[in-house]
Scaffold this motif. Structure first.
Motif, mmCIF file in Angstrom:
data_model
loop_
_atom_site.group_PDB
_atom_site.id
_atom_site.type_symbol
_atom_site.label_atom_id
_atom_site.label_comp_id
_atom_site.label_asym_id
_atom_site.label_seq_id
_atom_site.Cartn_x
_atom_site.Cartn_y
_atom_site.Cartn_z
ATOM 1 N N ALA A 51 0.407 3.655 -3.088
ATOM 2 C CA ALA A 51 -0.212 4.959 -2.833
ATOM 3 C C ALA A 51 0.680 6.088 -3.326
ATOM 4 O O ALA A 51 0.211 7.043 -3.960
ATOM 5 C CB ALA A 51 -0.500 5.119 -1.336
ATOM 6 N N TYR A 107 0.821 -1.214 0.000
ATOM 7 C CA TYR A 107 0.000 0.000 0.000
ATOM 8 C C TYR A 107 0.855 1.264 0.000
ATOM 9 O O TYR A 107 0.512 2.244 -0.663
ATOM 10 C CB TYR A 107 -0.957 -0.009 1.197
ATOM 11 N N HIS A 120 -0.889 8.333 -6.195
ATOM 12 C CA HIS A 120 -1.270 9.691 -5.805
ATOM 13 C C HIS A 120 -0.229 10.742 -6.192
ATOM 14 O O HIS A 120 -0.566 11.873 -6.493
ATOM 15 C CB HIS A 120 -1.523 9.751 -4.301
ATOM 16 N N PHE A 149 -10.100 2.633 4.941
ATOM 17 C CA PHE A 149 -9.125 3.678 4.639
ATOM 18 C C PHE A 149 -9.405 4.187 3.221
ATOM 19 O O PHE A 149 -8.934 3.620 2.241
ATOM 20 C CB PHE A 149 -7.720 3.077 4.773
ATOM 21 N N GLN A 150 -10.193 5.259 3.140
ATOM 22 C CA GLN A 150 -10.680 5.713 1.836
ATOM 23 C C GLN A 150 -9.566 6.152 0.884
ATOM 24 O O GLN A 150 -9.669 5.981 -0.325
ATOM 25 C CB GLN A 150 -11.673 6.876 2.020
ATOM 26 N N TRP A 151 -8.527 6.735 1.401
ATOM 27 C CA TRP A 151 -7.447 7.269 0.570
ATOM 28 C C TRP A 151 -6.848 6.194 -0.339
ATOM 29 O O TRP A 151 -6.370 6.471 -1.428
ATOM 30 C CB TRP A 151 -6.365 7.875 1.472
ATOM 31 N N VAL A 152 -6.881 4.959 0.121
ATOM 32 C CA VAL A 152 -6.360 3.867 -0.709
ATOM 33 C C VAL A 152 -7.494 2.905 -1.085
ATOM 34 O O VAL A 152 -7.298 1.699 -1.203
ATOM 35 C CB VAL A 152 -5.203 3.107 -0.014
#
Lengths: 242, 334, 290
Positions: free
Chosen positions: B79, B75, B83, B138-141
């Motif tokens: 990420a 992750y 990102h 964990f919304q960001w990932v």
């Protein structure tokens, strides 16, 4: 100060039991000192306090002029106290030699140098021929020897031996006694031993401390101590006086 | 260096190792796509198995939650790539850092508070499960719906961004496996390796010989976590999708440790042999069952479980010690 | 109004927790005596659950009534497993025992998958929607029955270990393995009996749990983890601890599901587990082992 080890007023209680009761003694540099007493007298507890396995409830332990009773076992070993365990604790899956190499690595970080040193120690304790055997394959007397070898390989100033003669035949005991005497003479190694085998104690120790129910009941030269009535009554039995 | 690398291995062993390495290097020219994919899985298992072996096989700390390090590594690098467009080789540093920090926290808590044995094993499961559920939210990932790396048609292999064909991934994984093998070999022959084994065998005795067992257990936890995270980065860029339910799941942790245990725990070759055996077995089972027209889901795993049972019962020390005896590759006198 | 919801959820969580507690008692008894951590515990429970479902669907037998005969079936299974499979592993290292039981777990999960498929199954009893009104509380009748049955079974088990000669012999075995050998106890047989008793607990618990949860093959590993959390929280090896741990986890998960999202509820259980391991590794009611 000529004392390498000085134990002052040490007490240790386990739940209700007072295992060590206000014990004091001094071990002179270069001497061999024995602690005797019946089973459950607190000898091993005393040893474990010196070796850092337990902190004493009261009292202090000084080694080479520094207080060590709050230190961890590994730190105490690094300061120069090597120990054996009454119930031997070899590294069973490793070879006899590797057991000793691990001890030797304390002062020699290079594996080859540690191995050379380990072999010298093994030769001194008659284990050289068995160095490739796994430690788990050794007989009990050999395991006792391995304990001594491993502790010796850390090059201690003081060696704590917890009943290393128990279970040895008389000839083996004599061999161990002479090995320890040599170490003491050649290198000035100070030895503190717990022992039941009086034959070894009489041959080795310059001074003897007798414990009973955790407390000191006598201390002095072996020949004198074994004649003290309290010692005879509590521990040795009449026949030992002969 | 080379002399140290080959320390303790007989000439026969060196020769076998050379042949094995040559075969593995030549594999992409010989093997078809399917076989190459299988070999990637084998090497991946061998690598992660070796990383786990550092902690359990060498230092004796039973971790049953190593999926956490795979997941964190995967992750972290993914990420950063998705990102911020940061290349995986840079992301690798972050992945290792995160996993090392996590390994250090778990290790510190367990070793300082005296959590050992079965309790330590369950603590590691708890952390991994905690992470799994955490990443599920964990919304960001991408949370539970998954995290995806962009997949495009690549005209050429881009090693810097780890985008390319299976052959490239194969060589990357082979390089990692060889590096892990060499690293473990050197470590085992040095002071740290001896100290780990002492701790594994008897921690009380180890301390009495002056070994700072806390420190050396921490080294093992941290190194093992970092090594495992590297595999996580590979996993992310090879599969291009990450689901918490998959990467962090306890069954991943179990798969990861089966290889070294079957192969021979605490041995250098164990993870490699175990990976070959288990992956080979699993694939062969698949082939056999589909050839028999019996493709119920779970059938493969049942046979897998049975084989596992047989190996565990018949060869308690694993396959390698037994095989090494047969091949006469270990040298007595180093 | 709001307070009543919390109270309702709390009571429901505690009752479910009781049944989980019974499952965990099985794990605790096995560990306490045989010193083996049963990594196939939840998987054994799913065996009982599918048996209960089959019995209900084909013969209409109530899972609550079937709890006792299924406990008997699982007892035999447990006895055979210990006697045939696990006994040689008693003296082997932990990871070796772990591998053995993981292999068993993998086989059980996937045999169930082949036999029943991956879809969730449940039973619909005639009283599935009954409830009791106690003041402001609305309590599921099913949970009350299951909770009550659990209490009876657990009490019987306590009594067995406390008063029955066989129970005492097993406890002697747990306290002092060598001593038990010396006084002539058949330790292997007693170990197998213990494993059987532990398996009987999951047999009874599983049979009752089919009334409360949907069953899939993957419930096995999840239940194993849940059982770990419960026994470690309560104290590994302590029966009362397992019951207490079950109540605590049932309550925690119910409340966490209410306050946060239900999918995150087990995070709190794992959080609790970590805290217990660090600050009271022997568990709430466990005895510290040196």
């Amino acid at each position: 100060m000529m004392d390498l080890l000085s134990v002052e007023g040490v007490s240790k209680r386990f739940r209700g039991l007072l295992a060590v009761d206000n014990v004091s003694f001094r071990v002179a540099r270069g001497s061999i000192f024995a602690v005797i007493g019946p089973n459950g007298a607190g000898k091993t507890t005393l040893f474990n306090i010196i070796a850092g396995m337990f902190a004493p409830d009261r009292g202090s332990v000084d080694f080479a002029g520094e207080r060590i009773d709050a230190l961890a076992p590994d730190e105490i070993c690094r300061r120069g106290i090597g120990r054996t365990f009454q119930l031997v604790r070899p590294f069973p899956a490793l070879s006899v030699e590797d057991n000793v190499v691990i001890g030797a690595m304390l002062r020699r970080h290079d594996p080859a140098a540690a191995r050379r040193h380990a072999r010298e120690v093994l030769a001194r304790l008659d284990l050289f021929g068995k160095r490739h055997q796994p430690a788990s394959a050794l007989t009990l007397p050999d395991r006792k020897r391995l304990e001594v070898a491993r502790a010796l390989a850390t090059e201690p100033k003081l060696l704590l031996l917890d009943e290393v003669m128990a279970g040895l035949r008389p000839a083996e005991t004599d061999r161990m006694v002479s090995a320890l005497t040599e170490l003491n003479r050649e290198f000035g190694l100070t030895i503190l031993l717990i022992e039941h085998v009086m034959r070894a104690v009489m041959a080795l120790a310059a001074r003897v401390l007798v414990l009973h129910h955790g407390a000191r009941i006598a201390e002095g030269a072996p020949a004198a101590v074994v004649r003290e009535p309290a010692v005879i009554q509590s521990y040795l039995g009449a026949e030992a006086v002969d | 260096m080379t002399s140290r690398l080959l320390d303790g291995i007989s000439h026969r062993g060196v020769a076998l190792l050379a042949v094995l390495l040559a075969v593995l290097l030549a594999a992409p020219w010989i093997a078809n796509d399917y076989l190459l994919t299988v070999l990637i899985i084998v090497l991946y298992s061998a690598y992660t198995g070796q990383a786990w072996n550092v902690m359990m096989g060498f230092a004796g700390q039973l971790s049953l939650g190593h999926a956490i390090y795979v997941g964190l590594g995967a992750y972290a690098a993914a990420a950063l790539y998705v990102h911020f467009g940061i290349a995986p080789w840079l992301g690798l540093a972050a992945a290792i850092a995160v996993a090392v920090a996590c390994g250090a926290i778990i290790g510190f808590l367990a070793f300082r508070f005296g959590v050992g044995g079965v309790y330590f094993a369950i603590l590691t499961i708890a952390f991994a499960e905690f992470a799994r559920i955490g990443f599920d939210h964990f919304q960001w990932v991408g949370a539970s719906s998954g995290f995806f790396l962009p997949v495009a048609n690549y005209t050429r292999n881009d090693l810097w961004n780890l985008r390319g064909d299976p052959t490239m991934f194969y060589y990357v994984m082979l390089a990692l496996t060889v590096a892990a093998f060499a690293l473990c070999h050197v470590l085992l022959k040095s002071r740290i390796g001896y100290y780990w084994q002492a701790i594994r065998e008897d921690e009380v005795a180890a301390r009495s010989l002056g070994i700072d067992t806390f420190r050396y257990k921490m080294y093992a936890a941290v190194l093992s976590a970092g090594m495992t995270a590297v595999a996580g980065v590979f996993f992310a860029f090879y599969y291009n999708n990450l689901f918490p339910e998959q990467v962090f799941h306890i069954s991943r942790s179990i798969e990861l440790i089966l290889g070294p245990i079957i192969g021979g725990i605490g041995t250098l070759f164990g993870p490699l042999i175990g990976a070959f055996l288990l992956t080979g077995l699993s694939e062969a089972m698949q082939e056999l069952l589909s050839a028999l027209g019996f493709d119920a889901p779970g059938a493969k795993q049942v046979f897998y479980g049975l084989c596992l049972l047989v190996v565990v019962m018949a060869l308690p020390g694993g396959v390698w010690p037994w095989l090494a005896g047969k091949l006469r590759v270990t040298r007595r006198d180093p | 109004m709001a307070a009543e919801i919390y109270l309702n959820v709390a009571v429901s969580g505690l009752l479910t927790g009781l049944v989980y507690g019974l499952m965990a008692v099985g794990l605790s008894v096995i560990f306490g005596v045989v010193r083996v951590v049963n990594f196939a515990h939840g998987e054994m429970m799913t065996v009982a659950m599918y048996l209960a479902i089959v019995l209900f669907n084909s013969l209409g037998l109530d899972p609550l009534v079937m709890a006792v005969p299924l406990a008997g079936v699982l007892f035999v299974l447990g006895y055979v497993m210990q006697a045939g499979l696990i006994n040689p592993f008693i003296t082997r290292p932990e990871y070796s025992q772990f591998m053995l039981l993981i292999a068993v777990a993998i086989i059980v999960v996937n045999v169930l998958l082949i036999a029943f498929g991956p879809d969730a199954r449940s039973v619909q009893t005639s009283y599935a929607f009954d409830s009791f009104l106690v003041g402001p509380l609305i309590i599921d009748a099913t949970k009350v029955y299951a909770g009550a049955a659990t209490l009876v079974i657990t009490a019987a088990l306590f009594a067995f270990f406390q008063f029955a000669p066989l129970g005492k012999a097993i406890r002697a075995c747990a306290d002092n393995y060598t001593g038990a050998l010396i006084v002539g106890l058949n330790v292997k047989h007693l170990y197998a009996l213990t494993f059987g008793i532990g398996a009987a607990c999951v047999g009874a618990a599983g049979s009752m749990l089919v009334l409360l949860v949907d069953v899939t093959p993957s419930l096995g590993p999840a239940s194993t983890l849940l059982a770990f959390i419960i026994v470690i929280t309560g104290g590994l090896g302590s029966m009362a601890g397992a019951v207490l741990g079950g109540l605590l986890i049932g309550f925690t998960e119910a409340m966490a599901g209410l306050f946060f999202t239900p999918s995150a509820k087990s995070m709190f259980s794992f959080g609790l587990l970590v805290l217990v391991l660090l600050f009271r590794p022997q568990g709430i009611l466990g005895k510290r082992v040196s």
